[in-house]
Design an enzyme around this catalytic site. Structure first.
Site, mmCIF file in Angstrom:
data_model
loop_
_atom_site.group_PDB
_atom_site.id
_atom_site.type_symbol
_atom_site.label_atom_id
_atom_site.label_comp_id
_atom_site.label_asym_id
_atom_site.label_seq_id
_atom_site.Cartn_x
_atom_site.Cartn_y
_atom_site.Cartn_z
ATOM 1 N N CYS A 188 0.835 -1.199 0.000
ATOM 2 C CA CYS A 188 0.000 0.000 0.000
ATOM 3 C C CYS A 188 0.875 1.257 0.000
ATOM 4 O O CYS A 188 1.471 1.601 -1.008
ATOM 5 C CB CYS A 188 -0.971 -0.031 1.183
ATOM 6 S SG CYS A 188 -2.305 1.179 1.056
ATOM 7 N N HIS A 191 -3.608 -4.976 0.182
ATOM 8 C CA HIS A 191 -3.155 -5.536 1.465
ATOM 9 C C HIS A 191 -3.275 -7.061 1.440
ATOM 10 O O HIS A 191 -4.267 -7.624 1.915
ATOM 11 C CB HIS A 191 -3.994 -4.975 2.619
ATOM 12 C CG HIS A 191 -3.693 -3.562 2.956
ATOM 13 N ND1 HIS A 191 -2.734 -3.187 3.881
ATOM 14 C CD2 HIS A 191 -4.218 -2.405 2.475
ATOM 15 C CE1 HIS A 191 -2.689 -1.866 3.963
ATOM 16 N NE2 HIS A 191 -3.578 -1.369 3.117
ATOM 17 N N GLU A 224 -1.914 -9.200 3.254
ATOM 18 C CA GLU A 224 -1.887 -9.805 4.587
ATOM 19 C C GLU A 224 -3.284 -10.164 5.091
ATOM 20 O O GLU A 224 -3.445 -11.056 5.938
ATOM 21 C CB GLU A 224 -1.185 -8.884 5.593
ATOM 22 C CG GLU A 224 -1.909 -7.583 5.923
ATOM 23 C CD GLU A 224 -1.523 -6.424 5.016
ATOM 24 O OE1 GLU A 224 -1.616 -5.259 5.476
ATOM 25 O OE2 GLU A 224 -1.151 -6.675 3.856
#
EC number: 6.3.4.2
Length: 534
Positions: free
Chosen positions: A380, A509, A511
Site C-alpha cells: 500500500c 493488502h 496480509e
C-alpha cells in the site's frame, strides 16, 4: 435444526484473549463439520475503527465487502473458512446511529426511545443478521464485564438466551487467574468476582475459560466451579501458549469443543486437526531462521501490524523457517543510520500507513533495499513510496512526491502518486477510501505471475491515492514494471524490478487474505527470497 448461539464475554482485565478463544472454538467446530460464523461487538462510540489511531486500537482489518473492522475479525478469518463482512463487526456507535436515525424519521411514532427495548432490540437484530446462512454463530462481546459501555450488549444476550432457549445457546466467559509469586499460588478470587458481576445482571456462564501463566489443577478447577456455579469439567484451563496457533489444540485437550457440542445437542463428527498439528510442529522446530525488517511508524504497538505479522509467520511456515521480525521506527532511519538498523536483516518490508511522519525514513530504507539488492516488499503506502524513491533516484525526478503530502496547499509538481478522481473534494474521512476487494490483471512473465500462477486475482484495498499513470512509460523505460493493473479503472496495482532479486510493491493488502493453513503466496515468495539472500 435450530441455529446455535455461543456468546463469549471477558472478565478481570481487557485483552484477555476473547477473540482468540472465539476463533479457536470456531476452528474446532469447523473441524467437526459444522458451518460457523463469528461476530464482534465493540463498545466504543466510534462508528468503526477506520478513523482511529492504530496506536490506540491496533490495525484496521478490511473485509471483502470493504468494511473497516476490529482486528479480531482477522483472527476469525485466519482460524476458520468463514468469510467476514460488515455485519460481523458492530460498534455501539453503529447501533446508536441506526436507532437515532429511525427516531428522526419518526419510525417510533412518538415513543420514548430508550436503551431497553430500542438499543437492545437493535443489538439482537444485528446478531440474527450476522447469523444468516450459518449453523453456529459465535458472538464476542468486546470490553470487560463490569464496564458501563458493555451493559446494553450483556442485557441483549440475557434476553436472547430466553428467546432462543437455553438448549440453543451457550455462554463462555473468558477470565484471568493470576499467579502471585510471593504466595507461590494461583488466585481464583478475581474470577469469582467477575462471574458475580455477570450473575447480578442475570447471566450465568456455562463455561469458564481461565487464562493463566501456570497450570490450573483439578483442585483449583473444582474450587472455581463451586464458587461460580459451573461444573468442574466446564472450567477450562488455558495456560499461556508459545504460539497463538496452539490455542485450538490446547482447548481441545481440555475438551471444550466436545463439551459444547454435547451441550448444544450437535453432531460431534470426527475432528480433523492434522493441519494445525503440523503447523505447530513446524513453528516449534523450524529448519531455518530469517530476519525481516519492518520499517513503519506505528511500531510502538505491534498490534498495529497484526495481520502483517501473522502473514510473515505463515510465509515462514511454508518455508520451514522461523521469521524473526525486527520492527524499525521509520523516523530513526537516515542515510547515516540505515545500515546499522537494516544491515543485518535478510529482507525489508515497508507496510501501509498514512501521513508525512517518517516518510523520508521509509524512502531511505527502500533505497537501501534497492541498491544493496536486499529483498523488498512494499504494501500500500510502501508501494507508493517505492515509486517515489525510484522516480527520485533512478528516473531523475528529484521533486517526486505524493499529493497526500501536500493536501493543504495547491502546490503543483511531480505527483508520482496522486489522488483518485472520486477522492478529490471528499470531506468525511470515515468509510470513504477505496475499500474492499477489487480485481487485478497480472502480466504474463512477470514475477507477480510466477507468485500467483494466475492472470487475474482479487485483493483487498484501503487507500485514497494511486500511482500516476502519466509516469508509467518513464518508469518502465528505466526498469520498473507495472505488472498488475485494475483494468476497469486502469490503476497500477503491482510494481516490480525484474533485475532485482526480489523487489515487489503492491497497492493492496495481501496480509488480510493470508491464513496459517493457506499462506498468501506473496509472503511465501518474499520469505523464500529472503532466505536465499541469507
Amino acid at each position: 435444526m435450530k441455529q446455535k448461539f455461543i456468546f463469549v464475554t471477558g472478565g478481570v482485565v481487557s485483552s484477555i484473549g476473547k477473540g482468540l478463544t472465539a476463533a479457536s472454538l470456531g476452528a474446532l467446530l469447523e473441524g467437526r463439520g459444522h458451518k460457523v460464523t463469528i461476530m464482534k461487538f465493540d463498545p466504543y462510540l466510534n462508528v468503526d475503527p477506520g478513523t482511529m489511531s492504530p496506536l490506540q486500537h491496533g490495525e484496521v482489518y478490511v473485509t471483502e465487502d470493504g468494511a473497516e473492522t476490529d482486528l479480531d475479525l482477522g483472527h476469525y478469518e485466519r482460524f476458520t473458512s468463514a468469510l467476514m463482512n460488515r455485519s460481523n463487526s458492530v460498534s455501539t456507535g453503529q447501533i446508536y446511529d441506526t436507532v437515532l436515525n429511525r427516531e428522526r424519521r419518526g419510525d417510533y411514532l412518538g415513543g420514548t426511545v430508550q436503551v431497553i427495548p430500542h438499543i437492545t432490540e437493535e443489538i439482537k437484530a444485528r446478531i440474527y443478521e450476522a447469523a444468516q446462512g450459518s449453523e453456529i454463530i459465535l458472538v464476542e462481546i468486546g470490553g470487560t464485564v463490569g464496564d458501563i459501555e458493555s451493559q446494553p450488549f450483556l442485557e441483549a444476550i440475557r434476553q436472547m438466551r430466553i428467546d432462543v432457549g437455553q438448549e440453543n445457546s451457550v455462554l463462555v466467559h473468558v477470565t484471568y487467574v493470576p499467579y502471585i509469586a510471593a504466595a507461590g499460588e494461583l488466585k481464583s478470587k478475581p474470577t469469582q468476582h467477575s462471574v458475580k458481576e455477570l450473575r447480578e445482571i442475570g447471566l450465568q456462564p456455562d463455561f469458564l475459560v481461565c487464562r493463566s501463566e501456570k497450570v490450573i489443577d483439578d483442585n483449583l478447577k473444582a474450587k472455581i466451579g463451586l464458587f461460580c456455579s459451573v461444573k468442574p469439567e466446564n472450567v477450562i484451563a488455558a495456560q499461556d501458549s508459545r504460539f497463538i496457533y496452539e490455542v485450538p489444540l490446547a482447548l481441545h485437550r481440555e475438551k471444550l469443543d466436545e463439551l459444547i457440542v454435547a451441550r448444544l445437542g450437535l453432531s460431534a463428527g470426527k475432528l480433523n486437526m492434522k493441519g494445525w498439528q503440523n503447523l505447530v510442529k513446524i513453528l516449534g522446530n523450524p529448519s531455518h531462521t530469517v530476519k525481516i525488517g519492518v520499517v513503519g511508524k506505528y511500531v510502538d504497538l505491534k498490534e498495529s501490524y497484526k495481520s502483517l505479522h501473522e502473514a510473515l509467520v505463515h510465509g515462514g511456515v511454508a518455508n520451514n523457517a522461523r521469521v524473526e521480525i525486527i520492527y524499525v521506527d521509520s523516523e530513526k532511519v537516515t542515510d547515516k543510520t540505515v545500515h546499522s538498523l537494516l544491515g543485518k536483516v535478510d529482507g525489508i518490508l515497508v507496510p501501509g500507513g498514512f501521513g508525512t511522519r517518517g516518510v523520508e525514513g521509509k524512502i531511505t530504507a527502500i533505497k537501501y533495499a534497492r541498491e544493496k539488492r536486499v529483498p523488498f516488499f512494499g504494501i500500500c503506502f510502501g508501494m507508493q513510496l517505492s515509486a517515489i524513491e525510484f522516480a527520485r533516484n533512478v528516473c531523475g525526478i528529484k521533486d517526486a512526491t505524493s499529493r497526500e503530502f501536500h493536501a493543504e496547499n495547491k502546490r503543483t509538481g511531480n505527483f508520482v502518486i496522486d489522488s483518485m478522481a472520486e477522492q478529490r473534494g471528499v470531506i468525511n474521512k470515515g468509510g470513504t477510501m477505496r475499500l474492499g476487494a477489487f480485481p487485478c490483471a497480472i502480466a504474463s512473465g512477470s514475477r507477480a505471475y510466477q507468485v500467483y500462477k494466475a492472470s487475474s486475482i482479487m485483493e483487498r484495498h484501503r487507500h485514497r491515492f494511486e500511482f500516476n499513470n502519466k509516469y508509467k512509460d518513464l518508469f518502465e523505460k528505466n526498469g520498473m514494471m507495472a505488472s498488475g493493473i485494475c483494468k476497469e479503472r486502469d490503476l497500477v496495482e503491482i510494481v516490480e524490478l525484474p533485475d532485482h532479486p526480489w523487489f515487489v510493491g503492491v497497492q493492496f493488502h495481501p496480509e488480510f487474505k493470508s491464513k496459517p493453513l493457506a499462506p498468501h503466496p506473496l509472503f511465501v515468495h518474499f520469505v523464500k527470497a529472503s532466505l536465499k539472500k541469507k
